[in-house]
Design a protein around this motif. Structure first.
Motif, short mmCIF file in Angstrom:
data_model
loop_
_atom_site.label_atom_id
_atom_site.label_comp_id
_atom_site.label_asym_id
_atom_site.label_seq_id
_atom_site.Cartn_x
_atom_site.Cartn_y
_atom_site.Cartn_z
N ALA A 135 0.83 -1.20 0.00
CA ALA A 135 0.00 0.00 0.00
C ALA A 135 0.87 1.26 0.00
CB ALA A 135 -0.93 -0.01 1.21
N ALA A 136 1.94 1.23 0.80
CA ALA A 136 2.85 2.38 0.85
C ALA A 136 3.55 2.57 -0.50
CB ALA A 136 3.89 2.18 1.96
N GLN A 137 3.95 1.47 -1.10
CA GLN A 137 4.61 1.53 -2.41
C GLN A 137 3.66 2.07 -3.48
OE1 GLN A 137 6.10 -2.20 -4.39
NE2 GLN A 137 8.08 -1.40 -3.72
N LEU A 138 2.41 1.63 -3.40
CA LEU A 138 1.41 2.11 -4.36
C LEU A 138 1.15 3.60 -4.19
CD1 LEU A 138 -0.60 1.26 -6.60
CD2 LEU A 138 -2.27 0.80 -4.80
N ALA A 139 1.24 4.07 -2.95
CA ALA A 139 1.01 5.48 -2.66
C ALA A 139 2.22 6.35 -2.97
CB ALA A 139 0.60 5.66 -1.20
N GLY A 140 3.35 5.72 -3.34
CA GLY A 140 4.56 6.47 -3.66
C GLY A 140 5.47 6.68 -2.47
N ASP A 141 5.14 6.09 -1.32
CA ASP A 141 5.97 6.21 -0.13
C ASP A 141 6.98 5.07 -0.12
OD1 ASP A 141 7.08 6.71 2.30
OD2 ASP A 141 5.26 6.47 3.49
N HIS A 142 8.00 5.19 -0.97
CA HIS A 142 8.96 4.12 -1.15
C HIS A 142 9.83 3.89 0.08
CE1 HIS A 142 7.81 3.84 -5.35
NE2 HIS A 142 8.04 5.14 -5.49
N ALA A 143 10.09 4.95 0.84
CA ALA A 143 10.92 4.82 2.04
C ALA A 143 10.25 3.90 3.06
CB ALA A 143 11.19 6.19 2.64
N SER A 144 8.96 4.14 3.31
CA SER A 144 8.22 3.30 4.26
C SER A 144 8.12 1.87 3.76
CB SER A 144 6.82 3.87 4.51
OG SER A 144 6.90 5.15 5.12
N ALA A 145 7.85 1.72 2.45
CA ALA A 145 7.73 0.38 1.87
C ALA A 145 9.05 -0.37 2.01
CB ALA A 145 7.33 0.49 0.41
N ASP A 146 10.18 0.29 1.71
CA ASP A 146 11.48 -0.38 1.80
C ASP A 146 11.81 -0.78 3.23
OD1 ASP A 146 11.82 -0.16 -0.89
OD2 ASP A 146 13.24 1.51 -0.82
N THR A 147 11.41 0.06 4.19
CA THR A 147 11.67 -0.26 5.60
C THR A 147 10.97 -1.56 5.99
OG1 THR A 147 11.92 2.06 6.20
CG2 THR A 147 11.39 0.53 7.97
N ILE A 148 9.72 -1.70 5.55
CA ILE A 148 8.96 -2.91 5.88
C ILE A 148 9.52 -4.12 5.13
CG2 ILE A 148 6.69 -4.01 5.81
CD1 ILE A 148 5.46 -1.22 6.01
N PHE A 149 9.86 -3.93 3.86
CA PHE A 149 10.42 -5.04 3.08
C PHE A 149 11.75 -5.50 3.68
CE2 PHE A 149 7.91 -3.49 -0.77
CZ PHE A 149 7.01 -4.53 -0.68
N GLN A 150 12.55 -4.57 4.19
CA GLN A 150 13.82 -4.93 4.82
C GLN A 150 13.58 -5.77 6.07
OE1 GLN A 150 15.69 -1.12 5.34
NE2 GLN A 150 16.14 -0.88 3.16
N GLN A 151 12.55 -5.42 6.83
CA GLN A 151 12.21 -6.20 8.02
C GLN A 151 11.81 -7.62 7.64
OE1 GLN A 151 9.17 -3.96 9.99
NE2 GLN A 151 10.57 -2.35 10.68
N LEU A 152 11.03 -7.75 6.56
CA LEU A 152 10.63 -9.07 6.09
C LEU A 152 11.83 -9.86 5.58
CD1 LEU A 152 7.34 -8.15 4.17
CD2 LEU A 152 7.49 -9.46 6.29
N ALA A 153 12.76 -9.18 4.92
CA ALA A 153 13.91 -9.86 4.33
C ALA A 153 14.86 -10.41 5.40
CB ALA A 153 14.67 -8.89 3.42
N LYS A 154 14.80 -9.85 6.62
CA LYS A 154 15.71 -10.30 7.68
C LYS A 154 15.31 -11.67 8.24
CE LYS A 154 17.01 -5.66 9.21
NZ LYS A 154 16.90 -4.66 10.33
N GLU A 155 14.05 -12.04 8.09
CA GLU A 155 13.56 -13.32 8.61
C GLU A 155 13.50 -14.35 7.49
OE1 GLU A 155 13.09 -13.76 11.79
OE2 GLU A 155 13.43 -11.64 12.29
#
Length: 222
Positions: A135-155
């Motif tokens: 949803a953040a990525q779709l809204a253009g908020d790439h910083a927030s989207a990347d932060t969440i994706f990075q959290q997912l990538a750690k697990e």
């Protein structure tokens, strides 16, 4: 209106309809009180229709209260807590469904709203995280989207979800070098990821490395 808003409107309309029906019944009974005579074992009881309806309502309320007390005594507070948790889980899954539908429709605001609602009901999970990131990525908020994706990538269990979001974001921002580094990171964590070679092909094509692109395509088709 969106699915969540439509459901709220329907519930509100149903409540108003029931309220109006009760008021209309009360007014009608006040205008037409009538008389009722009940005869049982030689006893005669005279009352009005309004009084009888009031007694029936009291009896129904008493039965509902007794039912809840019996359930509380039978299952105890723990059972009631489990039931509440199951209800929250069911509602949370419904909110996720609405969020994915909004995401497919391109409605970033509604998707984000449903992601937060689902998280409140079922806690922070991979699906609520991923929906919020999308949803953040779709809204253009790439910083927030990347932060969440990075959290997912750690697990490890959610690494594929996280890296896919990060790789897709890097390609959309026309940063193939970053995407290539992320692809290799994912290869080290989950080397058997089915779309890994497709990602390599996409990155190599963006960089103009046609030999590497051909090799990735060959591996993807093998």
């Amino acid at each position: 209106p969106h699915n969540g808003g439509r459901a709220t409107v329907i519930r509100l309309a149903w409540f108003i309809l029931k309220f109006v029906a009760v008021i209309a019944l009360a007014v009608w009974l006040a205008d037409e009180p009538g008389k009722l005579t009940l005869t049982w074992h030689g006893y005669a009881i005279e009352t009005s229709a309004a009084a009888l309806c009031f007694v029936i309502v009291l009896l129904v309320a008493a039965c509902l209260l007794a039912y809840k007390l019996v359930r509380l005594l039978r299952y105890g507070p723990k059972g009631m807590k489990v039931r509440r948790a199951l209800n929250n889980q069911q509602l949370g899954l419904r909110r996720l469904e609405q969020g994915f539908t909004a995401l497919a429709a391109g409605d970033a605001a509604e998707a984000g709203k449903m992601a937060l609602a689902a998280r409140k009901l079922i806690g922070t999970t991979a699906l609520t995280h991923w929906l919020q990131a999308q949803a953040a990525q779709l809204a253009g908020d790439h910083a927030s989207a990347d932060t969440i994706f990075q959290q997912l990538a750690k697990e490890k269990p959610t690494a594929v979800l996280g890296y896919r979001g990060l790789i897709g974001g890097a390609l959309r921002q026309n940063n193939p070098a970053q995407a290539a580094a992320l692809v290799e990171e994912l290869s080290a964590v989950q080397p058997k990821t089915p779309w890994l070679q497709v990602a390599r092909y996409e990155v190599a094509s963006r960089q103009g490395a046609w030999a590497q692109a051909a090799q990735a395509l060959k591996r993807a088709n093998s």
